[in-house]
Design a protein around this motif. Structure first.
Motif, mmCIF file in Angstrom:
data_model
loop_
_atom_site.group_PDB
_atom_site.id
_atom_site.type_symbol
_atom_site.label_atom_id
_atom_site.label_comp_id
_atom_site.label_asym_id
_atom_site.label_seq_id
_atom_site.Cartn_x
_atom_site.Cartn_y
_atom_site.Cartn_z
ATOM 1 N N ILE A 159 42.074 40.311 28.137
ATOM 2 C CA ILE A 159 40.898 40.878 27.470
ATOM 3 C C ILE A 159 40.972 42.399 27.458
ATOM 4 O O ILE A 159 40.726 43.041 26.429
ATOM 5 N N LEU A 160 41.340 42.990 28.595
ATOM 6 C CA LEU A 160 41.406 44.448 28.675
ATOM 7 C C LEU A 160 42.499 45.011 27.777
ATOM 8 O O LEU A 160 42.321 46.055 27.141
ATOM 9 N N VAL A 161 43.629 44.328 27.691
ATOM 10 C CA VAL A 161 44.705 44.780 26.809
ATOM 11 C C VAL A 161 44.269 44.694 25.351
ATOM 12 O O VAL A 161 44.528 45.604 24.542
ATOM 13 N N LEU A 162 43.580 43.615 24.999
ATOM 14 C CA LEU A 162 43.084 43.469 23.631
ATOM 15 C C LEU A 162 42.077 44.557 23.285
ATOM 16 O O LEU A 162 41.970 44.970 22.120
ATOM 17 N N LEU A 163 41.343 45.032 24.301
ATOM 18 C CA LEU A 163 40.375 46.106 24.081
ATOM 19 C C LEU A 163 41.038 47.482 24.013
ATOM 20 O O LEU A 163 40.365 48.490 23.813
ATOM 21 N N GLY A 164 42.364 47.521 24.197
ATOM 22 C CA GLY A 164 43.092 48.762 24.029
ATOM 23 C C GLY A 164 43.420 49.492 25.313
ATOM 24 O O GLY A 164 43.951 50.604 25.260
ATOM 25 N N GLU A 165 43.130 48.897 26.477
ATOM 26 C CA GLU A 165 43.450 49.557 27.729
ATOM 27 C C GLU A 165 44.956 49.498 27.991
ATOM 28 O O GLU A 165 45.645 48.593 27.525
ATOM 29 N N SER A 166 45.468 50.449 28.752
ATOM 30 C CA SER A 166 46.898 50.468 29.048
ATOM 31 C C SER A 166 47.265 49.259 29.898
ATOM 32 O O SER A 166 46.466 48.772 30.701
ATOM 33 N N GLU A 167 48.494 48.755 29.722
ATOM 34 C CA GLU A 167 48.911 47.530 30.393
ATOM 35 C C GLU A 167 48.942 47.690 31.907
ATOM 36 O O GLU A 167 48.575 46.766 32.650
ATOM 37 N N SER A 168 49.363 48.851 32.391
ATOM 38 C CA SER A 168 49.454 49.045 33.839
ATOM 39 C C SER A 168 48.064 49.026 34.491
ATOM 40 O O SER A 168 47.870 48.378 35.532
ATOM 41 N N ILE A 169 47.106 49.699 33.877
ATOM 42 C CA ILE A 169 45.746 49.710 34.425
ATOM 43 C C ILE A 169 45.107 48.329 34.287
ATOM 44 O O ILE A 169 44.439 47.844 35.207
ATOM 45 N N ALA A 170 45.316 47.662 33.140
ATOM 46 C CA ALA A 170 44.740 46.334 32.920
ATOM 47 C C ALA A 170 45.294 45.327 33.919
ATOM 48 O O ALA A 170 44.560 44.479 34.447
ATOM 49 N N ARG A 171 46.590 45.416 34.216
ATOM 50 C CA ARG A 171 47.211 44.484 35.158
ATOM 51 C C ARG A 171 46.634 44.677 36.561
ATOM 52 O O ARG A 171 46.304 43.705 37.260
ATOM 53 N N ALA A 172 46.508 45.914 36.978
ATOM 54 C CA ALA A 172 45.957 46.189 38.308
ATOM 55 C C ALA A 172 44.480 45.808 38.381
ATOM 56 O O ALA A 172 44.016 45.261 39.392
ATOM 57 N N ALA A 173 43.728 46.084 37.308
ATOM 58 C CA ALA A 173 42.307 45.743 37.285
ATOM 59 C C ALA A 173 42.110 44.237 37.357
ATOM 60 O O ALA A 173 41.171 43.746 37.998
ATOM 61 N N ALA A 174 42.991 43.467 36.714
ATOM 62 C CA ALA A 174 42.870 42.012 36.729
ATOM 63 C C ALA A 174 43.030 41.457 38.140
ATOM 64 O O ALA A 174 42.325 40.512 38.529
ATOM 65 N N VAL A 175 43.955 42.026 38.917
ATOM 66 C CA VAL A 175 44.131 41.585 40.303
ATOM 67 C C VAL A 175 42.822 41.752 41.076
ATOM 68 O O VAL A 175 42.408 40.867 41.839
ATOM 69 N N PHE A 176 42.155 42.885 40.870
ATOM 70 C CA PHE A 176 40.873 43.133 41.536
ATOM 71 C C PHE A 176 39.810 42.141 41.059
ATOM 72 O O PHE A 176 39.044 41.594 41.857
ATOM 73 N N VAL A 177 39.764 41.889 39.756
ATOM 74 C CA VAL A 177 38.742 41.011 39.181
ATOM 75 C C VAL A 177 38.916 39.571 39.657
ATOM 76 O O VAL A 177 37.922 38.858 39.867
ATOM 77 N N TYR A 178 40.150 39.105 39.862
ATOM 78 C CA TYR A 178 40.355 37.741 40.344
ATOM 79 C C TYR A 178 39.617 37.513 41.662
ATOM 80 O O TYR A 178 39.060 36.434 41.898
ATOM 81 N N GLY A 179 39.610 38.510 42.513
ATOM 82 C CA GLY A 179 38.931 38.372 43.793
ATOM 83 C C GLY A 179 37.417 38.400 43.698
ATOM 84 O O GLY A 179 36.724 38.095 44.676
ATOM 85 N N LEU A 180 36.887 38.765 42.524
ATOM 86 C CA LEU A 180 35.438 38.830 42.338
ATOM 87 C C LEU A 180 34.856 37.538 41.750
ATOM 88 O O LEU A 180 33.647 37.452 41.542
ATOM 89 N N ILE A 181 35.693 36.536 41.487
ATOM 90 C CA ILE A 181 35.181 35.286 40.908
ATOM 91 C C ILE A 181 34.134 34.630 41.810
ATOM 92 O O ILE A 181 33.077 34.188 41.332
ATOM 93 N N PRO A 182 34.346 34.536 43.137
ATOM 94 C CA PRO A 182 33.270 33.956 43.973
ATOM 95 C C PRO A 182 31.971 34.757 43.924
ATOM 96 O O PRO A 182 30.890 34.200 44.147
ATOM 97 N N GLN A 183 32.060 36.052 43.634
ATOM 98 C CA GLN A 183 30.866 36.885 43.570
ATOM 99 C C GLN A 183 29.937 36.456 42.439
ATOM 100 O O GLN A 183 28.715 36.601 42.542
ATOM 101 N N ILE A 184 30.509 35.929 41.355
ATOM 102 C CA ILE A 184 29.694 35.485 40.217
ATOM 103 C C ILE A 184 28.637 34.493 40.671
ATOM 104 O O ILE A 184 27.447 34.593 40.318
ATOM 105 N N PHE A 185 29.044 33.511 41.464
ATOM 106 C CA PHE A 185 28.122 32.455 41.877
ATOM 107 C C PHE A 185 27.192 32.920 42.991
ATOM 108 O O PHE A 185 26.104 32.352 43.174
ATOM 109 N N ALA A 186 27.606 33.970 43.716
ATOM 110 C CA ALA A 186 26.665 34.599 44.642
ATOM 111 C C ALA A 186 25.544 35.276 43.864
ATOM 112 O O ALA A 186 24.375 35.218 44.250
ATOM 113 N N TYR A 187 25.898 35.936 42.757
ATOM 114 C CA TYR A 187 24.875 36.515 41.881
ATOM 115 C C TYR A 187 23.891 35.447 41.411
ATOM 116 O O TYR A 187 22.680 35.688 41.325
#
Length: 508
Positions: A159-187
């Protein structure tokens, strides 16, 4: 909500009142009586009214500010821990936190605001049995909403790459976001629980829970990121765990506390009934708040498309982090405004509702102005709290005057949104947000940032002037023209519908 048809700013002493709720609801009979006393000049009534209103307001606002501040500090501390790993990691966490995670935060917080309107008015009308059902209905809807959000998180890199973000930043950001999936259901559980407690002016326990969780979160973050070398994923997983600790502790309080004995009667099958009507209000609430929270998310995403995107993201994310921190203060006042207004409307006190709006808006604006002055005084040193580098420090310093203006506007705008939630105006405010933010603000920001080559400063200034300032002025105008007697009538009809049909419907 036909707010534009209202004509009076504050009811006069001769305006007929609805019968107040029996003692035990959330309304203030004393405040209403003081404001209705035509034998006293308005200044004397205002002073006496402030003496009554301020304790009621601060009892909600101060713990609520603490809760939102601490919850935000948890996210910010995770960003700081990960940011010390390097500029790429800081940019990745900024993009993941502000560009992806805020999406879920805004959606869940917005849908949870349906509980704020209905529970606040029901408690003010002394109908406590309705609150527990509203809480459960909201949790059912938000949990269901969390499933597609989790799928979107899983595809965040693409999604981030499609939005035009650089691949290196998008790849690193995705690693962080994967760990936030349990947070969704806490919300999905946390926001309805918070609104349920706030409607009853029970806020201090949440503050104590948040303080204890923050201390644990800092220790675990240091252990995971610094000592165990788990990097971005470890920081995100610790953040998700901390949110679940808050949820479980708050729910434990609801089940065990005598203060919730009348409002929580245990799990019920009614939570799965009338979901269609509840979804309508939840969707309107979500659209209203999502359009606001996503607005600054779009600002960060646009910054990633500018020249030198890493510097733009670093400097802008630092300013957005400070803005978000101070914004949490205003969100605490937002919660207080929503609770006080909805309680007074449910109790049949139009004068008290109008006066509460005046007091909370003035107080929030004063606090925001002080924060803006502090930011201007430390503008040259501000970036060093987050990361090193003179280039980032100069860029942040250059953005600080614009940050100060944003802080002042955010001292008013969230409070007025809280008034809208307390009255049930979510659908109307959603239309205002679309026009101000996305038809005017975003195009103006893009024009200044790209076509006039003003960079991040141009994007931000266009979005603040064209969006936030215009939306705030419209909400001020509408609030000043509100007929609070009509809002009391609407609240009474809304609660009567629930009792007759067992469905929490708002009139279209």
């Amino acid at each position: 909500m036909d707010s534009t048809s209202t004509t009076t700013a504050t009811p006069t002493a001769t305006t007929p009142l609805l019968q107040p709720a029996p003692h035990g609801g959330g309304g203030s009979r004393e405040l209403e009586a003081i404001l209705a006393d035509a034998s006293l000049p308005w200044a004397r009534r205002a002073l006496r009214g402030a003496a009554v209103e301020l304790p009621l307001l601060l009892r909600i606002a101060l713990p609520a500010v603490a809760v939102y501040m601490i919850n935000y500090v948890m996210s910010m501390s995770t960003q700081i821990f990960c940011g010390q790993l390097g500029n790429l990691e800081l940019a990745a966490v900024s993009l993941g936190n502000t560009g992806i995670q805020v999406f879920a935060y805004g959606l869940m917080l917005g849908m949870g605001s349906a509980v704020e309107t209905l529970c606040g008015q029901a408690y003010g009308a002394n109908k406590p049995g309705m609150l527990g059902v509203y809480l459960q209905r909201s949790m059912v809807l938000l949990t269901a909403t969390g499933v597609p959000l989790a799928v979107a998180y899983a595809f965040s890199e693409r999604i981030l790459v499609l939005l035009g973000e650089s691949e290196s930043i998008a790849r690193a950001a995705a690693v962080f976001v994967y760990g936030l999936i349990p947070q969704i259901f806490a919300y999905a559980a946390n926001f309805p629980i918070q609104k349920f407690l706030q409607a009853q002016s029970i806020v201090a326990p949440s503050a104590y829970i948040s303080v204890a969780t923050l201390a644990l979160h800092l220790a675990l973050s240091w252990l995971a990121v610094d000592r165990l070398g788990m990097g971005l994923l470890g920081g995100a997983l610790v953040l998700s765990l901390s949110w679940w600790i808050i949820v479980l502790a708050q729910f434990g309080y609801i089940v065990s506390s005598p203060r919730c004995r009348e409002t929580w009667k245990g799990f019920t099958a009614q939570a799965f009934r009338g979901l269609g009507g509840f979804f309508k209000l939840s969707a309107a609430s979500a659209v209203m708040l999502c359009l606001e929270t996503w607005y600054f998310q779009i600002l960060v995403l646009i910054a990633g498309l500018l020249k030198n995107p890493e510097l733009s993201l670093d400097s802008l994310s630092i300013c957005m982090t400070v803005n978000g921190w101070v914004f949490m203060i205003s969100v605490g006042f937002n919660a207080a405004a929503s609770v006080r207004v909805s309680n007074e409307l449910g109790a049949g006190n139009p004068r008290a509702a109008a006066f509460s709006v005046l007091v909370v808006t003035s107080l929030s604006l004063a606090v925001a102005a002080v924060c803006a002055v502090v930011v201007l005084c430390v503008r040259d040193q501000l970036s060093y709290f987050f990361t090193g580098g003179e280039a980032v420090a100069r860029a942040v310093s250059d953005l600080c005057p614009l940050l100060a203006v944003t802080l002042v506007l955010n001292g008013v705008q969230p409070v007025l949104s809280g008034v809208a939630v307390g009255c049930g105006w979510q659908a109307f405010v959603a239309y205002v947000n679309v026009g101000c933010y996305y038809i005017i603000g975003v195009p103006l920001g893009v024009f200044l940032g790209f076509y006039l080559d003003l960079g991040a400063k141009g994007v931000w200034s266009g979005m603040v002037i064209g969006g936030t300032m215009m939306q705030t002025l419209i909400l001020l105008w509408v609030t000043c023209r509100t007929d609070w007697n009509k809002e009391v009538e609407k609240a009474r009809v809304r609660l009567d519908k629930w009792e007759d049909k067992k469905q929490p419907l708002l009139e279209d």
